[in-house]
Design a protein around this motif. Structure first.
Motif, PDB file in Angstrom:
ATOM      1  N   SER A   1     -71.482  23.522  16.529  1.00  0.00           N
ATOM      2  CA  SER A   1     -72.489  22.556  16.092  1.00  0.00           C
ATOM      3  C   SER A   1     -72.958  21.682  17.258  1.00  0.00           C
ATOM      4  O   SER A   1     -72.136  21.139  18.003  1.00  0.00           O
ATOM      5  CB  SER A   1     -71.912  21.647  15.007  1.00  0.00           C
ATOM      6  OG  SER A   1     -72.799  20.566  14.741  1.00  0.00           O
TER       7      SER A   1
ATOM      8  N   GLN B   1     -73.988  18.858  16.950  1.00  0.00           N
ATOM      9  CA  GLN B   1     -73.606  17.482  16.593  1.00  0.00           C
ATOM     10  C   GLN B   1     -72.144  17.197  16.925  1.00  0.00           C
ATOM     11  O   GLN B   1     -71.690  16.060  16.754  1.00  0.00           O
ATOM     12  CB  GLN B   1     -73.869  17.236  15.109  1.00  0.00           C
ATOM     13  CG  GLN B   1     -75.321  17.427  14.687  1.00  0.00           C
ATOM     14  CD  GLN B   1     -76.283  16.609  15.548  1.00  0.00           C
ATOM     15  OE1 GLN B   1     -76.038  15.434  15.803  1.00  0.00           O
ATOM     16  NE2 GLN B   1     -77.368  17.235  15.983  1.00  0.00           N
TER      17      GLN B   1
ATOM     18  N   GLN C   1     -69.077  15.945  18.694  1.00  0.00           N
ATOM     19  CA  GLN C   1     -69.022  14.839  19.642  1.00  0.00           C
ATOM     20  C   GLN C   1     -68.609  15.286  21.042  1.00  0.00           C
ATOM     21  O   GLN C   1     -69.109  14.770  22.047  1.00  0.00           O
ATOM     22  CB  GLN C   1     -68.063  13.760  19.125  1.00  0.00           C
ATOM     23  CG  GLN C   1     -68.587  13.002  17.917  1.00  0.00           C
ATOM     24  CD  GLN C   1     -69.925  12.316  18.205  1.00  0.00           C
ATOM     25  OE1 GLN C   1     -70.066  11.589  19.188  1.00  0.00           O
ATOM     26  NE2 GLN C   1     -70.913  12.587  17.368  1.00  0.00           N
TER      27      GLN C   1
ATOM     28  N   LYS D   1     -71.638  16.839  22.646  1.00  0.00           N
ATOM     29  CA  LYS D   1     -72.622  15.822  23.011  1.00  0.00           C
ATOM     30  C   LYS D   1     -72.202  15.093  24.287  1.00  0.00           C
ATOM     31  O   LYS D   1     -73.037  14.730  25.116  1.00  0.00           O
ATOM     32  CB  LYS D   1     -72.823  14.851  21.858  1.00  0.00           C
ATOM     33  CG  LYS D   1     -73.501  15.501  20.652  1.00  0.00           C
ATOM     34  CD  LYS D   1     -73.535  14.596  19.437  1.00  0.00           C
ATOM     35  CE  LYS D   1     -74.520  13.471  19.598  1.00  0.00           C
ATOM     36  NZ  LYS D   1     -74.670  12.688  18.346  1.00  0.00           N
TER      37      LYS D   1
END
Length: 253
Positions: A10, A12, A14, A17
């Motif tokens: 994903s 998204q 963390q 990211k």
């Protein structure tokens, strides 16, 4: 023992990211991590400086078959789209996540130790090329002024070809601090004395200004020029610095 790879799919996530933020200088400064890419640079870095790296990013664990990986190195498998996002050069080769080392400040009032570079280059490509030349010609200490590019920016890493790991990188402050630098201090200037006739001392500081702007006019340094045919108005800052680095190297071998 190397742990089995975990899978991140994903955008998204963390952790993903955080790694994505390392593509920009702001993220590098905030996180204190960097991404290393390259078919030659990644294996070399793992072999020579394994302690600098915590994670190996892959799209397929089979990519690392036969590799001698250091104990404690985590392998993370990324979905292909996520990997392509982090693989800015488009190598398709595993990426390393490393820790940006501390860059201590230097007291420029102290004399130079060997050939030292004082650098204000703001373009990461140019800085990387300069670091590569510095390592090749024995300038082990590179002093980065405020405004210089981040030495672990992906573009700088790619251009430097692992030169960062061979050098001592130091913070030098502002141009006002260079005014108080102990000498000898030289800089390249088209109006300076002929560098071919200059007798390079072993211990010296070479100042390289910002692209297009050069060094402040009032900076108290000895200015040297590189003799050319005159067919072009000037040399690229990194090319000119490389010529000066070689000239010092040849004079002090």
């Amino acid at each position: 023992m190397i742990r089995p790879p975990r899978l991140i799919e994903s955008p998204q996530n963390q952790q993903f990211k955080l790694w994505e933020s390392l593509l920009e200088s702001r993220g590098l400064k905030k996180q204190g991590k960097f991404l290393l890419a390259g078919l030659k640079t990644v294996p070399e870095a793992l072999a020579r400086w394994p302690e600098r790296f915590s994670t190996l990013l892959v799209t397929d664990p089979a990519q690392t078959e036969g590799w001698r990986l250091p104990a404690g190195l985590e392998i993370v498998q990324l979905a292909p789209a996520l990997f392509r996002t982090l693989d800015a050069p488009g190598t398709g080769f595993p990426l390393l996540v490393g820790t940006v080392p501390d860059t201590p400040s230097i007291d420029l009032s102290q004399p130079p130790q060997g050939l030292e570079l004082i650098c204000a280059l703001g373009d990461p490509n140019n800085l990387g090329a300069l670091l590569r030349s510095a390592a090749a010609f024995g300038a082990r200490r590179v002093i980065l002024l405020d405004g210089a590019a981040h030495p672990y920016h992906p573009k700088c890493l790619r251009a430097a070809s692992n030169a960062q790991f061979e050098l001592t990188l130091l913070r030098g402050g502002r141009w006002e601090d260079v005014n108080r630098a102990a000498g000898p201090v030289v800089a390249l200037d088209a109006g300076g004395a002929d560098m071919a006739a200059y007798r390079w001392p072993r211990d010296v500081r070479l100042v390289l200004g910002e692209e297009g702007q050069g060094i402040p006019a009032a900076l108290p340094v000895q200015r040297l020029s590189i003799p050319t045919t005159g067919a072009v108005e000037s040399l690229n800052a990194t090319v000119a610095a490389s010529v000066a680095l070689f000239s010092h190297f040849a004079a002090n071998r």
